[in-house]
Design a protein around this motif. Sequence first.
Motif, PDB file in Angstrom:
ATOM      1  N   GLN A 100      52.755  45.128  49.631  1.00  0.00           N
ATOM      2  CA  GLN A 100      54.244  44.820  48.720  1.00  0.00           C
ATOM      3  C   GLN A 100      53.012  45.631  47.566  1.00  0.00           C
ATOM      4  O   GLN A 100      54.113  46.572  46.572  1.00  0.00           O
ATOM      5  CB  GLN A 100      54.291  43.072  48.824  1.00  0.00           C
ATOM      6  N   SER A 101      52.176  45.378  47.340  1.00  0.00           N
ATOM      7  CA  SER A 101      51.603  45.772  46.356  1.00  0.00           C
ATOM      8  C   SER A 101      50.032  46.214  46.423  1.00  0.00           C
ATOM      9  O   SER A 101      49.184  45.578  47.546  1.00  0.00           O
ATOM     10  CB  SER A 101      51.543  45.249  44.649  1.00  0.00           C
ATOM     11  N   VAL A 102      49.842  46.902  45.645  1.00  0.00           N
ATOM     12  CA  VAL A 102      47.756  47.382  45.506  1.00  0.00           C
ATOM     13  C   VAL A 102      47.119  47.763  44.414  1.00  0.00           C
ATOM     14  O   VAL A 102      47.656  48.298  43.440  1.00  0.00           O
ATOM     15  CB  VAL A 102      47.599  48.783  47.057  1.00  0.00           C
ATOM     16  N   HIS A 103      46.011  47.357  44.504  1.00  0.00           N
ATOM     17  CA  HIS A 103      45.302  47.400  42.971  1.00  0.00           C
ATOM     18  C   HIS A 103      43.473  47.228  43.431  1.00  0.00           C
ATOM     19  O   HIS A 103      43.362  47.216  44.376  1.00  0.00           O
ATOM     20  CB  HIS A 103      45.199  46.111  42.371  1.00  0.00           C
ATOM     21  N   THR A 104      43.387  47.163  42.544  1.00  0.00           N
ATOM     22  CA  THR A 104      41.443  47.130  41.833  1.00  0.00           C
ATOM     23  C   THR A 104      41.487  46.084  41.493  1.00  0.00           C
ATOM     24  O   THR A 104      40.382  45.617  41.606  1.00  0.00           O
ATOM     25  CB  THR A 104      41.196  48.465  40.999  1.00  0.00           C
ATOM     26  N   SER A 105      42.039  45.406  40.721  1.00  0.00           N
ATOM     27  CA  SER A 105      42.268  43.948  40.444  1.00  0.00           C
ATOM     28  C   SER A 105      43.157  43.790  39.537  1.00  0.00           C
ATOM     29  O   SER A 105      44.104  44.094  39.405  1.00  0.00           O
ATOM     30  CB  SER A 105      40.718  43.672  39.089  1.00  0.00           C
ATOM     31  N   MET A 106      43.289  42.631  39.613  1.00  0.00           N
ATOM     32  CA  MET A 106      44.533  41.548  39.041  1.00  0.00           C
ATOM     33  C   MET A 106      44.451  40.512  38.662  1.00  0.00           C
ATOM     34  O   MET A 106      43.400  39.720  39.035  1.00  0.00           O
ATOM     35  CB  MET A 106      45.703  41.705  40.059  1.00  0.00           C
ATOM     36  N   TRP A 107      45.147  39.813  37.362  1.00  0.00           N
ATOM     37  CA  TRP A 107      45.199  38.377  37.168  1.00  0.00           C
ATOM     38  C   TRP A 107      46.302  37.693  38.257  1.00  0.00           C
ATOM     39  O   TRP A 107      47.744  38.131  38.565  1.00  0.00           O
ATOM     40  CB  TRP A 107      45.848  39.005  35.580  1.00  0.00           C
ATOM     41  N   LEU A 112      41.574  35.949  37.246  1.00  0.00           N
ATOM     42  CA  LEU A 112      41.024  37.636  38.330  1.00  0.00           C
ATOM     43  C   LEU A 112      41.043  37.541  39.380  1.00  0.00           C
ATOM     44  O   LEU A 112      39.899  36.590  40.170  1.00  0.00           O
ATOM     45  CB  LEU A 112      39.456  38.627  36.793  1.00  0.00           C
ATOM     46  N   LEU A 113      41.379  38.186  39.753  1.00  0.00           N
ATOM     47  CA  LEU A 113      41.643  38.846  41.656  1.00  0.00           C
ATOM     48  C   LEU A 113      40.498  40.048  41.797  1.00  0.00           C
ATOM     49  O   LEU A 113      41.096  40.625  40.987  1.00  0.00           O
ATOM     50  CB  LEU A 113      42.383  38.546  42.608  1.00  0.00           C
ATOM     51  N   ILE A 114      39.395  39.772  42.591  1.00  0.00           N
ATOM     52  CA  ILE A 114      38.691  41.077  42.653  1.00  0.00           C
ATOM     53  C   ILE A 114      38.316  40.990  43.771  1.00  0.00           C
ATOM     54  O   ILE A 114      37.593  40.077  44.306  1.00  0.00           O
ATOM     55  CB  ILE A 114      38.020  41.248  41.542  1.00  0.00           C
ATOM     56  N   HIS A 115      37.823  42.458  44.170  1.00  0.00           N
ATOM     57  CA  HIS A 115      36.927  42.197  45.627  1.00  0.00           C
ATOM     58  C   HIS A 115      35.781  42.014  45.194  1.00  0.00           C
ATOM     59  O   HIS A 115      34.880  40.654  45.444  1.00  0.00           O
ATOM     60  CB  HIS A 115      36.836  43.679  45.878  1.00  0.00           C
TER      61      HIS A 115
END
Length: 167
Positions: A100-107, A112-115
């Motif tokens: 549904q969506s693609v991000h490098t990071s998001m809140w 904070l959601l990050i790899h």
Amino acid sequence: MIWFTADEHYYHHNMLLFRHNGARNFRATDEMHKVLKQRHNEVVAKDDVVYHLGDFAYGPGAKSWQQIESLLKVLNGTHHLILGNHDHIKPFDYVEAGFQSVHTSMWLEDFLLIHDPAIAGVIPDIKVIHGHTHGLGKRLKPNTYGVSVELTDFYPVSFDTIKAEWV
């Protein structure tokens, strides 16, 4: 319900060579895929939301959006991808595949959601949910929570569980 997972590494045969605390003891990628899909669908309902925090798929089987699409079709939930260092197709191709969506990071709320959780060491006041570290430990720092599949017995983790365990 909201779920998190990371580092599934679908199609990544070399993951079988890494024995992160014994968690990747599979004989073949097909066996690993079967466990990942089964455990995902055991806990995630069709109308749930899943955040994949990087390294969803890598290798010869993950070179096109059609191959990624075939995986997403059998996994319950609505999927969002936070790109990891092994997610190599174009971001819009992941959307074409079904994310549904693609991000490098998001809140999400105050998390904070990050790899890669390296930012947590630089900015210790933020709460970080991450992947990337595989079997190194769920709580590398007080402000981090790792959801790599090696840490979760290959199950996604609910947002409610993470909030309850956060100290």
